[in-house]
Design an enzyme around this catalytic site. Structure first.
Site, PDB file in Angstrom:
ATOM      1  N   LYS A 111       0.822  -1.219   0.000  1.00 35.41           N
ATOM      2  CA  LYS A 111       0.000   0.000   0.000  1.00 35.41           C
ATOM      3  C   LYS A 111       0.846   1.254   0.000  1.00 35.41           C
ATOM      4  O   LYS A 111       0.488   2.253  -0.617  1.00 35.41           O
ATOM      5  CB  LYS A 111      -0.932   0.014   1.222  1.00 35.41           C
ATOM      6  CG  LYS A 111      -2.162  -0.835   1.034  1.00 35.41           C
ATOM      7  CD  LYS A 111      -3.206  -0.483   2.067  1.00 35.41           C
ATOM      8  CE  LYS A 111      -4.469  -1.286   1.839  1.00 35.41           C
ATOM      9  NZ  LYS A 111      -5.385  -1.180   2.975  1.00 35.41           N
ATOM     10  N   LYS A 198      -6.017 -10.976  -8.037  1.00 32.25           N
ATOM     11  CA  LYS A 198      -7.269 -11.070  -7.290  1.00 32.25           C
ATOM     12  C   LYS A 198      -8.235  -9.961  -7.733  1.00 32.25           C
ATOM     13  O   LYS A 198      -7.813  -8.844  -8.010  1.00 32.25           O
ATOM     14  CB  LYS A 198      -6.930 -10.911  -5.801  1.00 32.25           C
ATOM     15  CG  LYS A 198      -8.095 -11.166  -4.875  1.00 32.25           C
ATOM     16  CD  LYS A 198      -7.658 -11.046  -3.415  1.00 32.25           C
ATOM     17  CE  LYS A 198      -8.865 -10.804  -2.527  1.00 32.25           C
ATOM     18  NZ  LYS A 198      -8.512 -10.542  -1.130  1.00 32.25           N
ATOM     19  N   LYS A 201     -11.889  -4.314  -5.537  1.00 33.77           N
ATOM     20  CA  LYS A 201     -12.802  -3.191  -5.680  1.00 33.77           C
ATOM     21  C   LYS A 201     -12.053  -1.879  -5.826  1.00 33.77           C
ATOM     22  O   LYS A 201     -12.603  -0.879  -6.243  1.00 33.77           O
ATOM     23  CB  LYS A 201     -13.771  -3.132  -4.496  1.00 33.77           C
ATOM     24  CG  LYS A 201     -13.082  -2.997  -3.153  1.00 33.77           C
ATOM     25  CD  LYS A 201     -14.090  -3.109  -2.027  1.00 33.77           C
ATOM     26  CE  LYS A 201     -13.369  -3.203  -0.688  1.00 33.77           C
ATOM     27  NZ  LYS A 201     -14.263  -3.377   0.433  1.00 33.77           N
TER      28      LYS A 201
END
Ligand code: TRP
Length: 331
Positions: A111, A198, A201
Site C-alpha cells: 500500500k 485477485k 474493488k
C-alpha cells in the site's frame, strides 16, 4: 455460542469476489456462531477519501449485508467508529507493538509503495502503518474464537495473535487468542481482465470487477468481455486457463454446485454461450438482493439494524476495554 469477528472496509463498492469469498460464508454460518460484523470505516480513512463517498460506502455496505438475508438476531452489524473502544484499544495495542513489526507487513509495503507512486511523494499516511493494530482491536475486543479472512489478511491475524500472546504473558490472561479460518480455495475470485490477479474493488479498471450493485446489462457486458483464451474448450486448469477457470469458479459459487458439477453442466458449451449462461445466473441471484437493498436504503432500515448492532457490540466492548485497562494498571 462461539464468536466470529469479521470486518469489511469502506473503500469502494463490494464485488462478487467479496460476496463469494466472505459474505456467503457469513450467511452459511447462520445461527451456528454469534457474529460481530464490523463496518470498518476507520480502516476506510487510512487512505485518502472523500467524506461523501465514505458515508455512502458505509451505508451501502451495511444495507447490502442486511439485504443478503443475514439473520439479525445472531449477526451484529455495526459501524466501527461508533464503538469508540476500537480506537482506544487500538492505541493500547500500538504501545505493545514495535515499529519493525508494522513495517514488515506485506500489505503495508504494497500500500505504501502504491501510495508513493500514485501521489509522487516519499512519505505515506501513518494510518496505513497502524491498520493492523486497529484490526487487532476489532478482533480482540470481542474475544473472537474465529476470524474468517482471506490469505492476504493472514499476516495481520498472526500479528494479532502475537500481540495478544505478548500481553497475556506480561499481564496475565488479557485476551483470547483467535483462530484463523481459511477460506476454501474455491472462493478466491480473480480479476476479469487479468485473471492472475485477485478481483479488487479498488482497481482503477471497472471492467476488472463486478460490483454486487451492478445492473443486468453491466454484468452481462463485463462477463462477455472477460479475458479467456483461444482454445474455446471449457475445462478447469488454473495455470493454463486462468480466465475460464475463474468463470467456472464464479459459476460454481453462485449456483452452489461443486466445480465438477458445474463442469458437467457447461463443459459442452462454447465460450460465448457459457458466458451468456453465467451472466443470467449472476443477474438472477443478484437482482433479488438488489431489490431488497433498495428498500433497506429507502426506508432507512439499515439504521435500526446498526443501532441494535451498536448496542450489543458496545456492551461487550465497554466491559472488555475496562478489564484490559485494569490488567495493565491504568487507573
Ligand atoms: N482488513 C480486513 C480486510 O481488508 C478487513 C477487516 C477489518 C477485518 N477489521 C477486521 C477482517 C476484523 C477481520 C476481522 O479484509
Amino acid at each position: 455460542m462461539e464468536r466470529i469477528v469479521s470486518g469489511l472496509t469502506t473503500t469502494g463498492t463490494l464485488t462478487i469476489g467479496n460476496y463469494l469469498g466472505s459474505i456467503k460464508q457469513l450467511i452459511n454460518n447462520g445461527g451456528k456462531y454469534e457474529q460481530f460484523l464490523v463496518i470498518a470505516d476507520l480502516h476506510g480513512i487510512t487512505v485518502p477519501f472523500l467524506p461523501e463517498n465514505l458515508t455512502k460506502n458505509s451505508v451501502d455496505l451495511a444495507s447490502f449485508l442486511i439485504a443478503c438475508g443475514l439473520d439479525v438476531s445472531s449477526n451484529h452489524i455495526f459501524f466501527q467508529n461508533q464503538v469508540i473502544q476500537h480506537s482506544e484499544l487500538s492505541y493500547i495495542l500500538v504501545c505493545h507493538t514495535t515499529v519493525g513489526e508494522l513495517l514488515r507487513m506485506t500489505q503495508y509495503k504494497e500500500k505504501s509503495e502504491k501510495f508513493k507512486l500514485k501521489n509522487k511523494t516519499n512519505t505515506v499516511p501513518s494510518g496505513i502503518l497502524f491498520y493492523p493494530t486497529l484490526m487487532a482491536a476489532d478482533i480482540l475486543l470481542y474475544d473472537a474464537h474465529f476470524v474468517p479472512v482471506g490469505k492476504d489478511q493472514k499476516q495481520h491475524l498472526e500479528l494479532t495473535r502475537n500481540i495478544a500472546t505478548r500481553m497475556n504473558n506480561k499481564y496475565g490472561e488479557v485476551f483470547k487468542i483467535p483462530e484463523f479460518v481459511t477460506q476454501p480455495r474455491l472462493s478466491k475470485i480473480m480479476s476479469l481482465t487479468d485473471p492472475t490477479k485477485k478481483m479488487s474493488k479498488s482497481s482503477e479498471d471497472k471492467n476488472s470487477y463486478i460490483s454486487v450493485l451492478d445492473d443486468a446489462s453491466t454484468i452481462t457486458k463485463k462477463i462477455m468481455r472477460a479475458k479467456t483464451d483461444s482454445e474455446n474448450r471449457i475445462y478447469y486448469d488454473v495455470t493454463h486457463k486462468p480466465g475460464i477457470s475463474n468463470l467456472i469458479t464464479i459459476y460454481s459459487g453462485f449456483s452452489n454446485l461443486t466445480i465438477e458439477e458445474t463442469l458437467k453442466k457447461v463443459a459442452n458449451l462454447d465460450y460465448g454461450s457459457f458466458k451468456k449462461q453465467l451472466s443470467s445466473l449472476l443477474v438472477s441471484k443478484l437482482t433479488p438482493i438488489q431489490e431488497r437493498f433498495k428498500i433497506i436504503t429507502e426506508t432507512m432500515e439499515w439504521k435500526k439494524v446498526t443501532q441494535k448492532g451498536l448496542r450489543i457490540a458496545s456492551s461487550v466492548a465497554v466491559e472488555k476495554l475496562l478489564s484490559v485497562k485494569d490488567k495493565i494498571g491504568l487507573v
